[in-house]
Design a protein around this motif. Structure first.
Motif, PDB file in Angstrom:
ATOM      1  N   MET B 374       0.779  -1.254  -0.112  1.00  0.00           N
ATOM      2  CA  MET B 374       0.004  -0.086  -0.067  1.00  0.00           C
ATOM      3  C   MET B 374       0.737   1.352   0.096  1.00  0.00           C
ATOM      4  O   MET B 374       0.522   2.346  -0.575  1.00  0.00           O
ATOM      5  N   LEU B 378       1.802   4.426  -3.267  1.00  0.00           N
ATOM      6  CA  LEU B 378       1.742   5.912  -3.151  1.00  0.00           C
ATOM      7  C   LEU B 378       2.370   6.722  -4.115  1.00  0.00           C
ATOM      8  O   LEU B 378       1.933   7.789  -4.743  1.00  0.00           O
ATOM      9  N   TYR B 381       0.888   6.311  -7.481  1.00  0.00           N
ATOM     10  CA  TYR B 381      -0.303   7.268  -7.324  1.00  0.00           C
ATOM     11  C   TYR B 381      -0.040   8.695  -7.620  1.00  0.00           C
ATOM     12  O   TYR B 381      -0.519   9.293  -8.334  1.00  0.00           O
ATOM     13  N   ALA B 382       0.878   9.096  -6.921  1.00  0.00           N
ATOM     14  CA  ALA B 382       1.151  10.592  -6.747  1.00  0.00           C
ATOM     15  C   ALA B 382       1.813  11.117  -8.111  1.00  0.00           C
ATOM     16  O   ALA B 382       1.210  12.046  -8.756  1.00  0.00           O
ATOM     17  N   TYR B 385      -1.573  11.136 -10.595  1.00  0.00           N
ATOM     18  CA  TYR B 385      -2.099  12.316 -10.162  1.00  0.00           C
ATOM     19  C   TYR B 385      -1.742  13.528 -10.699  1.00  0.00           C
ATOM     20  O   TYR B 385      -2.376  14.510 -11.340  1.00  0.00           O
ATOM     21  N   TYR B 386      -0.391  13.810 -10.504  1.00  0.00           N
ATOM     22  CA  TYR B 386       0.315  14.986 -11.195  1.00  0.00           C
ATOM     23  C   TYR B 386       0.222  14.967 -12.490  1.00  0.00           C
ATOM     24  O   TYR B 386       0.051  16.050 -13.429  1.00  0.00           O
ATOM     25  N   ILE B 412      -3.525   3.863 -12.006  1.00  0.00           N
ATOM     26  CA  ILE B 412      -4.168   4.165 -10.505  1.00  0.00           C
ATOM     27  C   ILE B 412      -4.984   2.815 -10.770  1.00  0.00           C
ATOM     28  O   ILE B 412      -4.962   2.146  -9.594  1.00  0.00           O
ATOM     29  N   THR B 416      -4.636  -0.281  -7.834  1.00  0.00           N
ATOM     30  CA  THR B 416      -5.727  -0.390  -6.932  1.00  0.00           C
ATOM     31  C   THR B 416      -5.836  -1.929  -7.101  1.00  0.00           C
ATOM     32  O   THR B 416      -6.148  -2.583  -5.950  1.00  0.00           O
ATOM     33  N   ASN B 419      -3.464  -4.579  -5.924  1.00  0.00           N
ATOM     34  CA  ASN B 419      -3.430  -4.559  -4.508  1.00  0.00           C
ATOM     35  C   ASN B 419      -4.541  -5.372  -3.727  1.00  0.00           C
ATOM     36  O   ASN B 419      -4.457  -6.050  -2.777  1.00  0.00           O
TER      37      ASN B 419
END
Lengths: 563, 563
Positions: B374, B378, B381-382, B385-386, B412, B416, B419
C-alpha cells in the motif's frame, strides 16, 4: 500523513473460528483506505500545484474542489446523524477511551476560532466582491456550516462503535477525514505563502527578492486588479492570518477523532462498561500536587510570553535589535528546554520505582496517540538536525551560532525524553491497577501498607489518602501514616511533572504558532542552505512541530489525570 | 519511510497477567526506534545536504558517515553471529513465515549484483587515485564486506525469534536497518543526480540548462581536476550506474527482513512447527495451470522488452523519433495495464466464490507485506495524479496527451485492483484450510465431492487430483471425475492469474529500473510544472514505484504457491 493500513490481523479475537463479519472488516477497511488515498492525493496535487504560481492551477480550482468535498462530507454526516445512528442496534457499544472530554473541549474551542476566521475571510473577500470569483466567498461559508455540523457530530458520536452500514460508514468517515486533511494542507500552504510574503517585505534588500516577489505575486493574486486598501479590509486580512493556527489544529483534532471512530467501526467490546476511566472530582484536581510544578510552569509561561512579545517587537526593527532579540529568544528556550528535559528524565526515573502494572489492553486511541507523538516529533527533529549540520559545517562561530546549536541539541533531547515519559505514562494503568503481590487484596487502592494491622484503623477507603489529622494514634497506626504518603509521594511528583511539562508545552506552542520564526531571523541556516531550500524544510516540518506541542498538551493532561 | 511505532498492545497474548517481559518489549522497542530515527535523520540531513551543491556539505562527509555506519553495523552482526545466536536458549523459536526462500534468494541475487557494482565503483575511483580522498575507495570496499556478511547473516537468521540480549539485539537490528536505509537514500540521490545529468546533456538547448549545469557540476565534482577519459574508467562509470537499481533493491530487501526480525525479537510462538507453509514439489509447480497465464505473460514480457529497446534507441535520437517512441511506449503500457486490471478484477471475482477460511493469525511478515504494497503504491499514485492534473489543465490536446492521460488513469486502476487481489490472496489460508461445512471431513483436502459414494473408489489422497486414467469406471466414479476438477478449476485460474501478473510486473519493473523516463521525454508535465519541480516529484516517487513492482513480484510468487 500516514494512511493507516487495514492489515493488522490482531484485530479479531483469537477465537477458533471468527465470525464472517471479520472478513468484511478488512475488505471494508481496504475499500475506504483506497478511497481516502485517492481523494487525498488528488487534493494534494491541486493544492501543491496551486501554491506554485508558475503552474497553471488557479486557487479557484482548489476552492472548488474543497467546497465540493465539504458538501459531500456534510451530506454523509447528516445521513449518519439521521440514519445510521438512529438504527435499532446501530451503535451497540461505546469505546470509553475514545473522544475524552479535553479532546472534545479543544475541538469546540478551535471550532469557534475557525468560525471567527471564516467570518473574517468572508468579510475580506466581500470587500472586493465585484472582481472576485463567487467560489471564494462560498468556500468560507460552506466551511462554517461544516465546522458547526462536524463539531456537533464528533461531540455526540466520537465514542460510537458502529455496527450498521459498515462499508458506508467506513467510507464516509475516511472521506470526512480526508476532507479535514485537505483543509489542513490548504491552510498550511496558505500560511507558508503568507510567511514568505512577510519575509520578503522585511528582507527585500537581500538576494532572495526574486523568489520572494514570485511568492508575493502569488499571495496577492487573490486581489486581482482590486486591492485591499480600506481599513476594514486590512483588519479582516490581518485577522484571518492570525487565526490560521486554530484552523490547522481544528482540522487535526477532528482528523484524529475521525480516525479513532473509523478504527472502532464494527469493533466488538467485551462490555460497554469496560475501561471507564476514573473521573476525579474537579475539586481534588489541584490538591494532589506539591504546587512546585504548576508554580514553576506558570513562571516560565509568563516569562515566555514576555520574551515572545519582546522578540516580536524587536525582530521587526533594525538589524542590531534582531540580533539581541534572537539572543533573548534562544536563551529562554534553552533554559526552558533544559528544565523540561531534566524533569522528563526524573519522571522516567520515578517510573523505575513504580509498581503499577502495564496496561496491555487493546486501545486504538492510545495507539494513535503514541503514533502521533512519535510521528509529529519527526518534524522538529528534522529542523534540529538541519540546524546542527548548518552550524557545525558553517563558517560563523559566534555567540548566536553557539546558542543555535545548544537550542537544536536540547530540542532533540527534550522531544526524546518527553516522548519516553508520556508513552510510559500512557501505558500505566490507573492507580487502582497496582498489583497487590505482597499486600492483601483490599478495596483501598494505590496503597501498600507496611503494617497490616494498621489497615483496619484507617477510615474506610479514603478517596485521596493523605496524612491523617489529629486523631489518637497508637504505634501501629503511626507506621501506616508514615508509609502511606511515601507511595503517594510518587503520584504527587508525577502530577507536578505533568503539569510543569504541560505549561511549558503551551508556551512553546504559542511562540511558533503565533509567528515567531527565529529560523529566518537567524541567518546561519538561510545562508547555508539558501532561502528556498530552508523555507521548504521549515514550512514542511514546522506544522508538525506545532501539532506536536498541542498533542503533547492533551496527552500530558491525560497523564496528569491518570497518575 | 514510516518508522514503525512500538505501540500495538495486541502483541501480547491475552493472558490475564502477562509476564513482566512484555513490559520490557515496549521499552526496548521505543529505545531502538528512537536510536534509528535519530541516526536516520542525521544521515538524511547529510545526504540531502550533499546533493545540493550550493550547500557546503561535501560528499566525502557523506561517505565518511556511511562508512562509519557500515563498520558499526558489521561489528554488531559479528557479535550476533558469534555471541547472541550461540547462547544456549538464545533463539528458542523460529518464525516460519519470516524470510521465505524467494526473499532470501532475491537478496542473494541482488547482493551479487551489488558486489559487482562495488568492484566497478572501486575501479572507477582507483582510476584517479592521486587526486581523490581515500574515503571514496574505502566506502565501496567496506560496502562489499558488509554485503557479504549481512547476506550470510540474513540467510541464516532471518527466522530467529531472539530471546537473549533483547535490548542490544533490538538496537543492533534497528541500526543495521537504518544503515541499509541510509545506503538506499544515498543511492537514490546519486541516481537522481545522474539522471538529471544525462537529461541535461540530451536537452542542453532548453531553458533548464542552468539547473542542469549545476547538477552536472555536482555529479562531475567527483573527478575534481582529474577527468575520467580512459576507456576502462568510462566502462566502470557506465557500469556502476546501470547496477544502481540492484543496490537499491538489495537495501530494501535487507531492510524488510531486518524489520521482521526486529518485530520477532522476544516474541513467543505457540510452537515452532506452527504455520509451516506447505512446500509444493517443484515438479508439480507448472502442471497446475492452464498455461494461458504464463504464455500470455511471456508474450507480453517479450513484446515489452522489444518496446523498451526500441524506446531507448529512439529516444536518444532527434525530436520526431522521440514522439514516435513515446507513442509506442504508452500504447504498450496501456494494453499491458488494461489487461492486468481486468485479470486482477477477475481474480477478485473468483474469490467471491471461494470458500476457504480467512487466515486471521498474527503474522508480522504479512502485515509488513501489505503495508509495503500500500505504501509503495503511493509513489506511482502521486506521479499519476500529477500527470492527470497537468494533462487536464494543460493546453496541448494531441494524441500524446490522450495516451498519457489513459496511461495515468490505468496506472491508478491497476495498482488499486492488483493490491486488492494480492491482499485478499495473502489472507486466504492454504488450500487445506477450506472449511468442510457440507462435505464430510476427509484427509483429501481441497475437494468437495458431489457423490459421497465415489469418494471411496478414488486412490487414497492423491497429491494433485486429476482425471483418473484408464481404469474401470462405474457411473458413481464418473460423477466424481467430473465434479472434482470443478473445484480445482478455481485454483488453476488463480495460479494462472498470479503468474500472468507476476510476468507483467517484471517487465513493468525492468522499464523504469533500467532508465526509461517517459516522464521527461514527454514535455507535457515538464512544461506545466517546470523542470525542477517535476524532477523532484518524479525522483522522490519513482523509486517507490520501482520498489512496488519488485515487491508485487515476490508477493505474487507467494500467492502462486499458496493458491
Amino acid at each position: 500523513m500516514s494512511t493507516e493500513l487495514p492489515s493488522d490481523p490482531e484485530e479479531s479475537p483469537p477465537a477458533p473460528r471468527p465470525a464472517p463479519r471479520e472478513v468484511w472488516k478488512k475488505g471494508g477497511r481496504l475499500l475506504s483506505v483506497l478511497l481516502a488515498v485517492n481523494v487525498l492525493l488528488l487534493a494534494c496535487t491541486l493544492i501543491s500545484g496551486g501554491a506554485f504560481n508558475k503552474v497553471a492551477v488557479y486557487d479557484t480550482d482548489v476552492f472548488a474542489l474543497l467546497t465540493t468535498m465539504l458538501l459531500l462530507a456534510l451530506l454523509w454526516i447528516l445521513f449518519y446523524l439521521l440514519g445510521t445512528a438512529r438504527c435499532p442496534g446501530g451503535v451497540p457499544y461505546r469505546d470509553a477511551h475514545a473522544g475524552p472530554i479535553w479532546l472534545r473541549g479543544g475541538l469546540v474551542l478551535f471550532g469557534i476560532c475557525t468560525l471567527v476566521m471564516d467570518v473574517f475571510k468572508t468579510g475580506y473577500y466581500s470587500s472586493f466582491l465585484e472582481c472576485q470569483s463567487a467560489i471564494k466567498i462560498l468556500y468560507p461559508l460552506t466551511q462554517a456550516v461544516f465546522v458547526i455540523v462536524q463539531t456537533y457530530f464528533l461531540w455526540v458520536s466520537a465514542k460510537d462503535c458502529v455496527h450498521t452500514h459498515l462499508d458506508l460508514t467506513r467510507c464516509g468517515l475516511m472521506f470526512t477525514l480526508t476532507t479535514n486533511l485537505a483543509i489542513w494542507m490548504a491552510a498550511v500552504v496558505d500560511e507558508s505563502l503568507h510567511q514568505a510574503h512577510s519575509h520578503s517585505s522585511s528582507h527585500s534588500n537581500t538576494s532572495h527578492t526574486r523568489l520572494a516577489l514570485d511568492l508575493e505575486r502569488a499571495s496577492s493574486a487573490v486581489g486581482g486588479e482590486c486591492s485591499c486598501d480600506t481599513a476594514v479590509c486590512q483588519i479582516f486580512q490581518q485577522g484571518y492570518f492570525y487565526l490560521y493556527p486554530f484552523n490547522i489544529e481544528y482540522s487535526l483534532f477532528a482528523s484524529t477523532m475521525l480516525y479513532v471512530m473509523w478504527k472502532n467501526v464494527g469493533r466488538l467490546l467485551a462490555s460497554s462498561t469496560h475501561g471507564h476511566s476514573h473521573a476525579p472530582s474537579p475539586l481534588s484536581l489541584f490538591r494532589e500536587t506539591f504546587f512546585a510544578g504548576p508554580v514553576l510552569g506558570l513562571m516560565l509561561f509568563v516569562v515566555g510570553l514576555a520574551v515572545f512579545i519582546i522578540y516580536e517587537v524587536q525582530v521587526s526593527g533594525e538589524r542590531g535589535r534582531t540580533q539581541q532579540a534572537l539572543v533573548i529568544y534562544y536563551s529562554f528556550n534553552i533554559v526552558c528546554l533544559g528544565l523540561m528535559t531534566l524533569v522528563s528524565l526524573s519522571g522516567s526515573v520515578i517510573y523505575r520505582f513504580d509498581r503499577r502494572a502495564m496496561d496491555q489492553h487493546k486501545n486504538p486511541t492510545r495507539t494513535l496517540d503514541v503514533a502521533l507523538l512519535m510521528g509529529a516529533a519527526l518534524g522538529q527533529y528534522a529542523i534540529s538536525y538541519y540546524s546542527i549540520v548548518a552550524v557545525v559545517a558553517g563558517t560563523p562561530r559566534d555567540l548566536l551560532a553557539a546558542l543555535n546549536l545548544a537550542h537544536a541539541l536540547l530540542m532533540i533531547a527534550q522531544h526524546t525524553f518527553q516522548n519516553v515519559f508520556i508513552i510510559e505514562s500512557l501505558h500505566r494503568g490507573p492507580p487502582g491497577a497496582e498489583p497487590h503481590n505482597t499486600a492483601p487484596k483490599e478495596p483501598c487502592h494505590g496503597l501498600t501498607f507496611a503494617n497490616l494491622d494498621a489497615l483496619h484503623t484507617l477510615p474506610a477507603c479514603p478517596p485521596t489518602p493523605r496524612l491523617v489529622g489529629p486523631s489518637p494514634a497508637g504505634p501501629q497506626e503511626a507506621s501506616s501514616v508514615i508509609v502511606a504518603p511515601r507511595s503517594h509521594w510518587r503520584r504527587r511528583c508525577l502530577k507536578d511533572i505533568s503539569l510543569f511539562l504541560l505549561l511549558c508545552n503551551i508556551i512553546l506552542w504559542i511562540m511558533p504558532a503565533f509567528g515567531a520564526r527565529p529560523h529566518f531571523s537567524n541567518t546561519v541556516e538561510v545562508d547555508f542552505y539558501g532561502y528556498s531550500l530552508w523555507a521548504a524544510i521549515v514550512n514542511i516540518c514546522l506544522p508538525f512541530g506545532i501539532f506536536y506541542r498541542m498533542h503533547a498538551v492533551s496527552s500530558l493532561l491525560e497523564v496528569y489525570v491518570m497518575s
